[in-house]
Write a protein that holds these residues in place. Structure first.
Motif, PDB file in Angstrom:
ATOM      1  N   ALA A  49      16.248  11.568   0.960  1.00 22.99           N
ATOM      2  CA  ALA A  49      15.498  10.404   0.063  1.00 22.99           C
ATOM      3  C   ALA A  49      13.668  11.083   0.295  1.00 22.99           C
ATOM      4  CB  ALA A  49      15.215   8.929   0.955  1.00 22.99           C
ATOM      5  N   LYS A  50      13.045  11.555   1.672  1.00 19.54           N
ATOM      6  CA  LYS A  50      11.875  11.891   1.305  1.00 19.54           C
ATOM      7  C   LYS A  50      10.905  12.167  -0.334  1.00 19.54           C
ATOM      8  CE  LYS A  50       8.261  13.881   4.681  1.00 19.54           C
ATOM      9  NZ  LYS A  50       7.410  13.919   4.006  1.00 19.54           N
ATOM     10  N   SER A  51      11.291  12.853  -1.096  1.00 14.53           N
ATOM     11  CA  SER A  51      11.064  13.691  -1.598  1.00 14.53           C
ATOM     12  C   SER A  51      10.719  12.451  -2.703  1.00 14.53           C
ATOM     13  CB  SER A  51      11.109  15.009  -2.141  1.00 14.53           C
ATOM     14  OG  SER A  51      12.458  15.105  -2.424  1.00 14.53           O
ATOM     15  N   TYR A  52      11.943  11.905  -3.555  1.00 12.84           N
ATOM     16  CA  TYR A  52      12.184  11.028  -4.423  1.00 12.84           C
ATOM     17  C   TYR A  52      11.284  10.026  -3.848  1.00 12.84           C
ATOM     18  CZ  TYR A  52      16.765  12.637  -5.502  1.00 12.84           C
ATOM     19  OH  TYR A  52      17.721  14.088  -5.402  1.00 12.84           O
ATOM     20  N   VAL A  53      11.332   9.151  -2.793  1.00 11.51           N
ATOM     21  CA  VAL A  53      10.193   8.068  -2.629  1.00 11.51           C
ATOM     22  C   VAL A  53       8.323   8.842  -2.649  1.00 11.51           C
ATOM     23  CG1 VAL A  53       9.504   6.462  -0.381  1.00 11.51           C
ATOM     24  CG2 VAL A  53      12.074   7.323  -0.795  1.00 11.51           C
ATOM     25  N   ARG A 123      -3.069  -4.877  -6.972  1.00 11.84           N
ATOM     26  CA  ARG A 123      -2.406  -5.613  -6.024  1.00 11.84           C
ATOM     27  C   ARG A 123      -1.813  -4.160  -5.345  1.00 11.84           C
ATOM     28  NH1 ARG A 123       1.405 -10.226  -7.465  1.00 11.84           N
ATOM     29  NH2 ARG A 123      -0.430 -11.968  -8.056  1.00 11.84           N
ATOM     30  N   LEU A 124      -1.176  -2.547  -6.072  1.00 10.74           N
ATOM     31  CA  LEU A 124      -0.959  -1.816  -5.071  1.00 10.74           C
ATOM     32  C   LEU A 124      -2.126  -0.948  -4.599  1.00 10.74           C
ATOM     33  CD1 LEU A 124       1.873  -0.290  -7.300  1.00 10.74           C
ATOM     34  CD2 LEU A 124       1.734  -2.230  -4.991  1.00 10.74           C
ATOM     35  N   THR A 125      -2.935  -0.587  -5.373  1.00  7.60           N
ATOM     36  CA  THR A 125      -4.006   0.363  -5.221  1.00  7.60           C
ATOM     37  C   THR A 125      -4.758  -0.507  -3.816  1.00  7.60           C
ATOM     38  OG1 THR A 125      -5.517  -0.717  -7.033  1.00  7.60           O
ATOM     39  CG2 THR A 125      -4.398   1.280  -7.629  1.00  7.60           C
ATOM     40  N   GLY A 126      -4.961  -1.587  -3.760  1.00  8.87           N
ATOM     41  CA  GLY A 126      -5.332  -2.458  -2.928  1.00  8.87           C
ATOM     42  C   GLY A 126      -4.333  -3.264  -1.519  1.00  8.87           C
ATOM     43  N   ARG A 127      -3.249  -2.446  -1.701  1.00 10.58           N
ATOM     44  CA  ARG A 127      -2.449  -3.199  -0.798  1.00 10.58           C
ATOM     45  C   ARG A 127      -2.457  -2.627   0.477  1.00 10.58           C
ATOM     46  NH1 ARG A 127       4.168  -2.926  -2.027  1.00 10.58           N
ATOM     47  NH2 ARG A 127       3.645  -0.787  -2.623  1.00 10.58           N
ATOM     48  N   GLN A 159      -2.320   3.225   3.725  1.00  6.73           N
ATOM     49  CA  GLN A 159      -1.736   3.127   2.543  1.00  6.73           C
ATOM     50  C   GLN A 159      -0.482   3.904   2.011  1.00  6.73           C
ATOM     51  OE1 GLN A 159      -4.484   4.231  -0.454  1.00  6.73           O
ATOM     52  NE2 GLN A 159      -4.311   3.008  -2.032  1.00  6.73           N
ATOM     53  N   ARG A 160      -0.156   2.833   1.493  1.00  5.05           N
ATOM     54  CA  ARG A 160       0.988   4.288   1.287  1.00  5.05           C
ATOM     55  C   ARG A 160       1.496   5.491   0.638  1.00  5.05           C
ATOM     56  NH1 ARG A 160       6.473  -0.024  -0.765  1.00  5.05           N
ATOM     57  NH2 ARG A 160       6.276   1.074  -1.864  1.00  5.05           N
ATOM     58  N   LYS A 161       2.196   5.966   0.378  1.00  2.00           N
ATOM     59  CA  LYS A 161       2.101   7.552  -0.155  1.00  2.00           C
ATOM     60  C   LYS A 161       2.287   7.505  -1.650  1.00  2.00           C
ATOM     61  CE  LYS A 161       2.774  11.330   3.127  1.00  2.00           C
ATOM     62  NZ  LYS A 161       3.215  11.575   4.353  1.00  2.00           N
ATOM     63  N   ASP A 162       3.191   6.612  -2.194  1.00  6.21           N
ATOM     64  CA  ASP A 162       3.260   6.129  -3.283  1.00  6.21           C
ATOM     65  C   ASP A 162       2.776   5.513  -3.742  1.00  6.21           C
ATOM     66  OD1 ASP A 162       4.437   4.042  -1.523  1.00  6.21           O
ATOM     67  OD2 ASP A 162       5.942   4.031  -3.020  1.00  6.21           O
ATOM     68  N   ASP A 163       1.496   4.941  -3.442  1.00  8.20           N
ATOM     69  CA  ASP A 163       0.003   4.006  -3.671  1.00  8.20           C
ATOM     70  C   ASP A 163      -1.010   4.265  -4.425  1.00  8.20           C
ATOM     71  OD1 ASP A 163       1.961   1.601  -3.458  1.00  8.20           O
ATOM     72  OD2 ASP A 163       1.404   0.891  -1.566  1.00  8.20           O
ATOM     73  N   HIS A 164      -0.855   5.522  -5.000  1.00 10.15           N
ATOM     74  CA  HIS A 164      -2.105   6.314  -5.502  1.00 10.15           C
ATOM     75  C   HIS A 164      -1.622   6.314  -7.123  1.00 10.15           C
ATOM     76  CE1 HIS A 164      -3.623   7.921  -1.731  1.00 10.15           C
ATOM     77  NE2 HIS A 164      -2.060   7.576  -1.205  1.00 10.15           N
ATOM     78  N   GLU A 165      -2.663   5.798  -7.875  1.00 13.10           N
ATOM     79  CA  GLU A 165      -2.304   5.330  -8.785  1.00 13.10           C
ATOM     80  C   GLU A 165      -1.201   6.118 -10.297  1.00 13.10           C
ATOM     81  OE1 GLU A 165      -6.135   4.382 -11.194  1.00 13.10           O
ATOM     82  OE2 GLU A 165      -5.134   4.345 -12.914  1.00 13.10           O
ATOM     83  N   GLU A 166      -1.844   8.076  -9.841  1.00 10.18           N
ATOM     84  CA  GLU A 166      -0.629   8.962 -10.682  1.00 10.18           C
ATOM     85  C   GLU A 166       1.071   8.543 -10.305  1.00 10.18           C
ATOM     86  OE1 GLU A 166       0.370  13.806 -10.351  1.00 10.18           O
ATOM     87  OE2 GLU A 166      -2.019  12.715 -10.005  1.00 10.18           O
ATOM     88  N   THR A 167       1.000   8.160  -8.934  1.00 11.48           N
ATOM     89  CA  THR A 167       2.318   7.956  -8.420  1.00 11.48           C
ATOM     90  C   THR A 167       2.958   6.594  -8.838  1.00 11.48           C
ATOM     91  OG1 THR A 167       1.612   9.083  -6.891  1.00 11.48           O
ATOM     92  CG2 THR A 167       4.400   7.940  -6.832  1.00 11.48           C
TER      93      THR A 167
END
Ligand code: AP5
Length: 218
Positions: A49-53, A123-127, A159-167
């Motif tokens: 799952a890692k690469s997808y998430v 919400r996501l960039t500040g989580r 910060q979650r790895k997938d919470d950066h603007e591009e992702t």
């Protein structure tokens, strides 16, 4: 009560699922949380799952469906459950319907969290998350008492790895393509309830409780 929360990333599904699961004494089952835990454990599913998430894609249906079926066999789900982030594709929704039908149970409601792009990005960039106990914060809306430290267990927040603007933008694209069609799927089944997820936590909580009071008890 058997509930499903759907909605774009950052709409507040996880936050409100935690509040309602405590009120209704039903487990909050987040496929995102389960997958992140499996990635951290280094388990076989986690490796797949890692690469997808982390890149904002969807984990293959077969993996997620099996994972949810196993979770729903646990005893704590007998009185109900709140699924957050599953189903997320038509394939998952159909497999889930079949599995429910085989054991003779029905969903009580599917709640669609409808949020604007502005809200989602804010919400996501500040989580911020606690990597140890999974507590969820927001730097402006729900800050911890001590800057960047978890109120519950004292760990440093991340910060979650997938919470950066591009992702985030990739996750939104995937949501539109694969998950949004579920809104019509459940609308046609007469199970869909919609909420304005731009509301702040307290107001949205009141609205959700009103909806759940109107759901007929089975
Ligand atoms: P997942 O963890 O499910 O991510 P998501 O659906 O993108 O949702 P989020 O957790 O980002 O947002 P949320 O709506 O829960 O918002 P939150 O309450 O945290 O999935 C991650 C990944 O796992 C996926 O991309 C995919 O790869 C994989 N995956 C998971 N399920 C899968 C499946 N079924 N099939 C395939 N792959 C799957 O709130 C966000 C922030 O806003 C927080 O900081 C919070 O404090 C704040 N906030 C929340 N509500 C409010 C409010 N009402 N007012 C003010 N602030 C608020």
């Amino acid at each position: 009560m058997r509930l499903v929360f759907i909605g774009p990333p950052g709409a507040g599904k996880g936050t409100h699922a935690k509040i309602l699961s405590a009120k209704y004494h039903i487990p909050h089952i987040s496929t995102g949380d389960i997958l992140r835990a499996k990635i951290n454990d280094g388990s076989e599913i986690g490796k797949k799952a890692k690469s997808y998430v982390e890149s904002g894609g969807l984990v293959p249906d077969s993996v997620v469906i099996q994972m949810v079926k196993e979770r729903l066999q646990e005893r704590d789900t007998q009185a109900g459950f709140l699924l957050d982030g599953f189903p997320r594709t038509l394939g998952q929704a159909e497999a889930f319907d079949q599995a429910l039908c085989q054991v003779g149970i029905h969903l009580d409601a599917v709640i669609d969290f409808n949020a604007s792009l502005k809200t989602i990005l804010r919400r996501l960039t500040g989580r911020r998350m606690c990597p140890k106990c999974n507590a969820n914060y927001h730097i402006a809306n729900m800050p911890p008492k001590k800057s960047n430290i978890c109120d519950e267990c004292g760990s440093a927040l991340v910060q979650r790895k997938d919470d950066h603007e591009e992702t985030i933008l990739k996750r939104l694209e995937v949501y539109k393509k694969d998950t949004e069609p579920l809104i019509n799927y459940y609308r046609k089944q007469g199970q869909l309830k919609e909420v304005n997820a731009d509301l702040e936590v307290k107001e949205l909580d009141v609205h959700l409780l009103e909806i759940l009071k109107s759901v007929p008890a089975r």
